[in-house]
Design a protein around this motif. Structure first.
Motif, short mmCIF file in Angstrom:
data_model
loop_
_atom_site.label_atom_id
_atom_site.label_comp_id
_atom_site.label_asym_id
_atom_site.label_seq_id
_atom_site.Cartn_x
_atom_site.Cartn_y
_atom_site.Cartn_z
N GLY A 79 -17.18 -0.36 -4.83
CA GLY A 79 -17.18 0.63 -3.74
C GLY A 79 -15.83 0.75 -3.07
O GLY A 79 -15.08 -0.22 -2.97
N SER A 80 -15.52 1.98 -2.64
CA SER A 80 -14.26 2.32 -1.97
C SER A 80 -13.08 2.35 -2.93
O SER A 80 -11.97 2.61 -2.51
N CYS A 81 -13.30 2.08 -4.20
CA CYS A 81 -12.16 2.02 -5.11
C CYS A 81 -12.26 2.97 -6.30
O CYS A 81 -11.30 3.12 -7.04
N TYR A 139 3.90 6.10 -3.82
CA TYR A 139 3.46 5.23 -4.91
C TYR A 139 2.03 4.73 -4.82
O TYR A 139 1.54 4.10 -5.75
N ALA A 140 1.38 4.90 -3.68
CA ALA A 140 0.04 4.32 -3.50
C ALA A 140 -0.64 5.01 -2.34
O ALA A 140 -0.01 5.78 -1.61
N GLY A 141 -1.92 4.72 -2.16
CA GLY A 141 -2.64 5.29 -1.03
C GLY A 141 -2.01 4.91 0.29
O GLY A 141 -1.74 5.77 1.14
N GLY A 144 1.10 6.68 0.82
CA GLY A 144 0.82 8.05 1.21
C GLY A 144 0.47 8.15 2.69
O GLY A 144 0.94 9.05 3.40
N GLU A 145 -0.34 7.22 3.17
CA GLU A 145 -0.68 7.20 4.60
C GLU A 145 0.58 7.08 5.44
O GLU A 145 0.76 7.80 6.43
N LEU A 146 1.43 6.16 5.05
CA LEU A 146 2.68 5.96 5.80
C LEU A 146 3.51 7.25 5.78
O LEU A 146 4.00 7.71 6.82
N GLY A 175 -8.73 -0.79 5.73
CA GLY A 175 -7.73 -1.61 6.42
C GLY A 175 -6.32 -1.05 6.37
O GLY A 175 -5.48 -1.34 7.24
N THR A 176 -6.04 -0.23 5.33
CA THR A 176 -4.68 0.31 5.24
C THR A 176 -4.40 1.31 6.36
O THR A 176 -3.23 1.52 6.70
N ASN A 177 -5.43 1.94 6.95
CA ASN A 177 -5.18 2.94 8.00
C ASN A 177 -4.47 2.33 9.21
O ASN A 177 -3.36 2.78 9.56
N PRO A 178 -5.06 1.32 9.86
CA PRO A 178 -4.33 0.70 10.98
C PRO A 178 -3.00 0.07 10.52
O PRO A 178 -2.02 0.10 11.28
N LEU A 217 -9.11 10.17 9.65
CA LEU A 217 -10.52 10.07 9.28
C LEU A 217 -10.67 10.01 7.76
O LEU A 217 -9.84 10.51 7.01
N THR A 218 -11.77 9.42 7.36
CA THR A 218 -12.14 9.36 5.95
C THR A 218 -13.48 10.09 5.83
O THR A 218 -14.39 9.79 6.59
N ASN A 219 -13.56 11.06 4.93
CA ASN A 219 -14.80 11.80 4.83
C ASN A 219 -15.09 12.17 3.39
O ASN A 219 -14.30 12.89 2.78
N GLY A 248 -7.80 10.71 1.91
CA GLY A 248 -8.49 11.22 0.72
C GLY A 248 -8.41 10.29 -0.47
O GLY A 248 -8.47 10.74 -1.61
N ALA A 249 -8.26 8.99 -0.18
CA ALA A 249 -8.25 8.02 -1.29
C ALA A 249 -9.47 8.25 -2.16
O ALA A 249 -9.41 8.19 -3.38
N ASN A 250 -10.60 8.49 -1.49
CA ASN A 250 -11.86 8.68 -2.21
C ASN A 250 -12.29 10.14 -2.15
O ASN A 250 -13.36 10.46 -1.66
N ILE A 270 -4.09 11.64 -1.33
CA ILE A 270 -5.06 11.45 -2.41
C ILE A 270 -4.62 10.24 -3.21
O ILE A 270 -3.42 10.06 -3.43
N ASN A 271 -5.56 9.41 -3.62
CA ASN A 271 -5.20 8.34 -4.56
C ASN A 271 -5.46 8.84 -5.97
O ASN A 271 -6.61 8.97 -6.38
N LEU A 272 -4.40 9.12 -6.70
CA LEU A 272 -4.61 9.57 -8.09
C LEU A 272 -5.29 8.47 -8.89
O LEU A 272 -6.04 8.74 -9.82
N HIS A 273 -5.00 7.19 -8.53
CA HIS A 273 -5.58 6.07 -9.26
C HIS A 273 -7.04 5.82 -8.86
O HIS A 273 -7.64 4.88 -9.33
N LYS A 274 -7.60 6.63 -8.03
CA LYS A 274 -9.04 6.56 -7.83
C LYS A 274 -9.67 7.86 -8.34
O LYS A 274 -10.33 7.88 -9.35
N THR A 275 -9.40 8.94 -7.64
CA THR A 275 -10.11 10.18 -7.93
C THR A 275 -9.67 10.84 -9.24
O THR A 275 -10.47 11.50 -9.91
C1 LIG Z 1 -8.05 2.46 -1.62
C2 LIG Z 1 -8.02 3.08 -0.30
C3 LIG Z 1 -6.82 3.18 0.42
C4 LIG Z 1 -5.52 2.53 -0.02
O1 LIG Z 1 -5.06 2.91 -1.27
P1 LIG Z 1 -4.02 1.98 -2.07
O2 LIG Z 1 -3.56 2.78 -3.22
O3 LIG Z 1 -4.78 0.75 -2.46
O4 LIG Z 1 -2.90 1.64 -1.14
C5 LIG Z 1 -6.86 3.84 1.63
N1 LIG Z 1 -8.00 4.35 2.12
C6 LIG Z 1 -9.18 4.26 1.46
C7 LIG Z 1 -10.42 4.87 2.05
C8 LIG Z 1 -9.23 3.62 0.23
O5 LIG Z 1 -10.39 3.51 -0.42
#
Ligand SMILES: *Cc1c(COP(=O)(O)O)cnc(C)c1O
Length: 490
Positions: A79-81, A139-141, A144-146, A175-178, A217-219, A248-250, A270-275
């Motif tokens: 989940g979440s990944c 390079y990563a989610g 991207g947030e940063l 946890g990456t948001n804060p 927000l995450t939705n 939009g990681a997910n 967006i996390n390309l390595h997820k979606t």
């Molecule tokens: C995975 C994930 C992240 C972080 O993505 P990374 O590529 O691991 O840095 C951020 N937010 C959500 C909701 C995630 O599931």
């Protein structure tokens, strides 16, 4: 054959003088190399390496590769990944020597095709996200947030509004948001979740003022619930002068269903390595493209790939208001290529089925197990859901035990003890790429584990029983990892 034997083969079978290869020797080569390199860089002693024959080395690495768990070896409902299957056509596209051997410093005129693919992915993601423009550099989610938060800071600074030093993040956030907010120099203000897992909009309203730079927000949110109040939230956030950020990681459940840009979000990643089915794990390489709505394009980082009026492609390295570089060159190009291959091979119709199928699979698994596992937030869910451990907790069997026992059945464990909202979180995300047979086999295993918890809890607590490695000392492994070969015989 005993796999464990092979795990130690290199160490145990190293023998003085044993060789697995022959390096062709060229007359004068050794001296030429020695003269070409600075003296300080030359080894004084030969490196300490295991001395083994070729079959031993090949068996060692081949067996090691099967000791790990991957989405190519089994179902991985983390989940979440979003551990969806990564189609092999993506790999073929990324490995094509036509592209893989390009050098980033090549003249733009010689890499028009590569730039065009890059530009097409920028456009495809903009369309999918409902955004005006995307940068593919991060390079990563988390990266991207940063980047997105830096864009937001630059936007406020561009309006001489320097008092916005805080960012609002829900208590259910990843946890990456804060963490990203803190790295961006912003103070984190937490907003509560309601009992159904969604953001408490009244609590949010009370926290909005002119010190807030953004709301993240995450939705669907981290509990797999769809945030129904986004239009009202967007209105309140914008009225307070802040921007709305979409994690939009997910994005998976939204594909073909809804677009963050249409909901009122200003910036997203967006996390390309997820979606988008690019490889995931082992720390990367990944990609976390960032999109912005119209009016924020100028704050995106450089360099950017642009299409000129004559149809040729170029790289804009120093746009006026841009953040500057946040990555080397244009980011992880081979990862980006995989994502484009995925998008093009599915096409618009295929992409539109991803979200609904992922949602169907998650609800199917959830409904088949919720009589035995506690479901604190009743569905329907989106792409994932969270159990709070077994319903019957009297045996003392915890989420950790369930997760370890699943490995014996050939399934990767779901995400455990996250989100932090529940004590025994067990977060399951099946994704759209699994057949119904696979989902049924997973459901059977989960039901059997619940049965074992009732009938033989002590044996269950000793799981896993059938993995190549059963009970590693996790603390010792983290504190004192042994990462290189050492000759323990001498
Ligand atoms: C995975 C994930 C992240 C972080 O993505 P990374 O590529 O691991 O840095 C951020 N937010 C959500 C909701 C995630 O599931």
């Amino acid at each position: 054959m005993n796999r464990t034997l092979y795990n130690h083969l290199i160490r145990d079978y190293s023998r003085e003088g044993r060789r697995g290869f022959n390096v062709p020797r060229r007359e004068g080569m050794e001296n030429a190399v020695k003269q070409a390199l600075p003296q300080t860089l030359l080894r004084k002693q030969a490196p300490e390496l295991p001395q083994v024959d070729e079959p031993t080395a090949v068996r060692h690495y081949t067996n090691m590769s099967t000791n790990n768990f991957g989405v190519d070896t089994g179902f991985y409902p983390l989940g979440s990944c979003t551990m969806k299957y990564n189609p092999k056509i993506n790999e073929a596209m990324a490995a094509s020597p036509v592209i893989a051997r390009l050098h980033p410093a090549q003249p733009f005129a010689s890499v028009q095709g590569a730039l065009r693919l890059y530009w097409e992915l920028q456009r495809a993601l903009s369309e999918i996200g409902g955004m005006a423009e995307f940068t593919l550099n991060p390079y990563a989610g988390a990266h991207g947030e940063l980047t997105g938060l830096m864009v937001i800071r630059a936007y406020h600074a561009g309006r001489d509004d320097f008092g916005r030093t805080k960012v609002i993040v829900p208590d259910s956030a990843h946890g990456t948001n804060p963490a990203s907010a803190a790295v961006a120099g912003l103070e984190v203000v937490e907003v509560r979740s309601r009992a159904d897992g969604t953001v408490d909009i009244d609590d949010l309203r009370g926290k909005l003022d002119d010190s807030i730079a953004a709301v993240m927000l995450t939705n669907p949110n981290t509990t797999g619930m769809f945030e129904r109040d986004i239009p009202a939230i967007a209105e309140a956030v914008h009225a307070a002068g802040a921007l709305l950020y979409y994690d939009g990681a997910n994005l998976n459940p939204m594909l073909g269903v809804a677009r963050p840009g249409d909901m009122g979000f200003d910036v997203m990643h967006i996390n390309l390595h997820k979606t988008f089915s690019t490889p995931h794990g082992g720390g990367g390489p990944g990609a976390g493209p960032v999109g912005v709505r119209a009016g924020l394009e100028d704050y995106l980082p450089a360099p950017r790939v642009v299409r000129h009026n004559d149809g040729t492609f170029g790289v804009d390295c120093n746009p006026d208001d841009a953040l500057g570089r946040i990555s080397q060159w244009l980011g992880n190009y081979t990862v980006l290529r995989r994502a484009l291959a995925y998008i093009l091979s599915l096409g618009a119709d295929g992409i539109a089925q991803v979200g609904p199928l992922a949602t169907l699979a998650a609800n199917y698994v959830m409904n088949a197990l919720s009589d035995l596992y506690a479901l604190p937030i009743p569905g329907p869910c989106k792409h994932e859901f969270v159990f709070d451990g077994l319903r019957d907790k009297s045996s003392g069997v915890t989420t950790l035990h369930v997760a370890k026992r699943l490995l014996d059945f050939g399934f990767h464990a779901p995400t455990i003890y996250f989100p932090l909202l529940f004590h025994e979180s067990l977060m399951i995300e099946p994704t759209e790429t699994e057949s119904r047979d696979t989902l049924d086999a997973f459901i059977d295993a989960m039901r059997r584990i619940a049965d074992e918890a009732a009938t033989q809890p002590e044996q269950l607590k000793m799981a896993p029983h059938h993995t190549p490695m059963a009970h590693p000392d996790e603390t010792e492994a983290a504190m004192h990892p042994i990462l290189t070969w050492k000759d323990l015989t001498s």
